[in-house]
Enzyme design. Structure first.
Site, PDB file in Angstrom:
ATOM      1  CE1 TYR A 139      28.796  49.093  34.774  1.00  0.00           C
ATOM      2  CE2 TYR A 139      30.850  48.698  33.588  1.00  0.00           C
ATOM      3  CZ  TYR A 139      29.751  48.228  34.272  1.00  0.00           C
ATOM      4  OH  TYR A 139      29.596  46.875  34.457  1.00  0.00           O
TER       5      TYR A 139
ATOM      6  CB  SER B  94      33.061  45.952  35.102  1.00  0.00           C
ATOM      7  OG  SER B  94      33.418  46.166  33.751  1.00  0.00           O
TER       8      SER B  94
END
Length: 213
Positions: free
Chosen positions: A138, A115
């Site tokens: 995350y 990501s």
């Protein structure tokens, strides 16, 4: 592209439904039950795939969870365990298990789905300040996955191993708020899955090309 795809999922109902839809569309897909947080589950998945093929040309490590959304100063260390177990350790667990099948391929490739939130350069870009709230789980897990990608690539020069930033895509993970379609979000994944043996390795890419770590 005519490939035989083994689609893995921990949710048997959703996994089999997805494969059924792909098969109806004329694609070659087979469901493989797998929970990347379980050694036993990964080994069973490997055993199943091994009964179907003698080699694996591409492994896409796509499993991921969002993690806690609390501010960093309010996030207990124990709350980070689940996101790292899936996003980081899961990728290691699956990669190591499937290496024998990958090594049997004349042109093995591994795609780690990371990501942009794992990019320190992106997350510290003043032009993007305020767009994403600071959290720990995350972003940190995807930064760790990026480093894991680079180290696997250094250690396994005969395998093309790269990380991908899909971008902000409309999936369950984003609550379908992403501005990209799933097809747009998978562009870089498909590209890197299809590279030749002379293609890049140890890199970080999005659908426009290389992206900063």
């Amino acid at each position: 592209m005519g490939w035989q795809v083994f689609l893995a999922a921990r949710d048997i109902d959703r996994g089999t439904t997805a494969v059924r839809e792909l098969t109806r569309a004329g694609l070659r897909a087979e469901f493989v039950p797998m929970d990347v947080t379980s050694d036993e589950s990964v080994e069973k998945a490997l055993d199943l795939v091994t009964t179907r093929t003698r080699q694996l040309d591409v492994l896409v490590n796509n499993a991921g969870v969002g993690g806690p959304s609390t501010p960093p100063a309010e996030t207990p260390a124990d709350d980070l365990g689940a996101v790292f177990e899936t996003n980081v350790l899961g990728a290691v667990r699956v990669t190591n298990a499937f290496l024998p099948l990958l090594r049997a391929s004349p042109n093995p490739r591994i795609v780690m789905v990371s990501s942009g939130m794992g990019s320190i350069a992106t997350m510290t870009d003043p032009a993007l300040a305020g767009l994403v709230r600071p959290t720990l789980g995350y972003p940190a897990s995807k930064a760790a996955l990026n480093m894991i990608t680079s180290q696997y690539a250094r250690a396994l020069p005969d395998i093309r191993i790269n990380a991908v930033d899909p971008g902000y895509t409309a999936t369950d993970l984003t609550g379908h708020t992403g501005f990209q379609t799933v097809t747009e979000g998978t562009d870089a994944i498909v590209d890197l899955a299809g590279i030749e043996s002379t293609g890049p390795t140890g890199g970080f890419f999005d659908r426009n090309g290389r992206t900063p770590w």
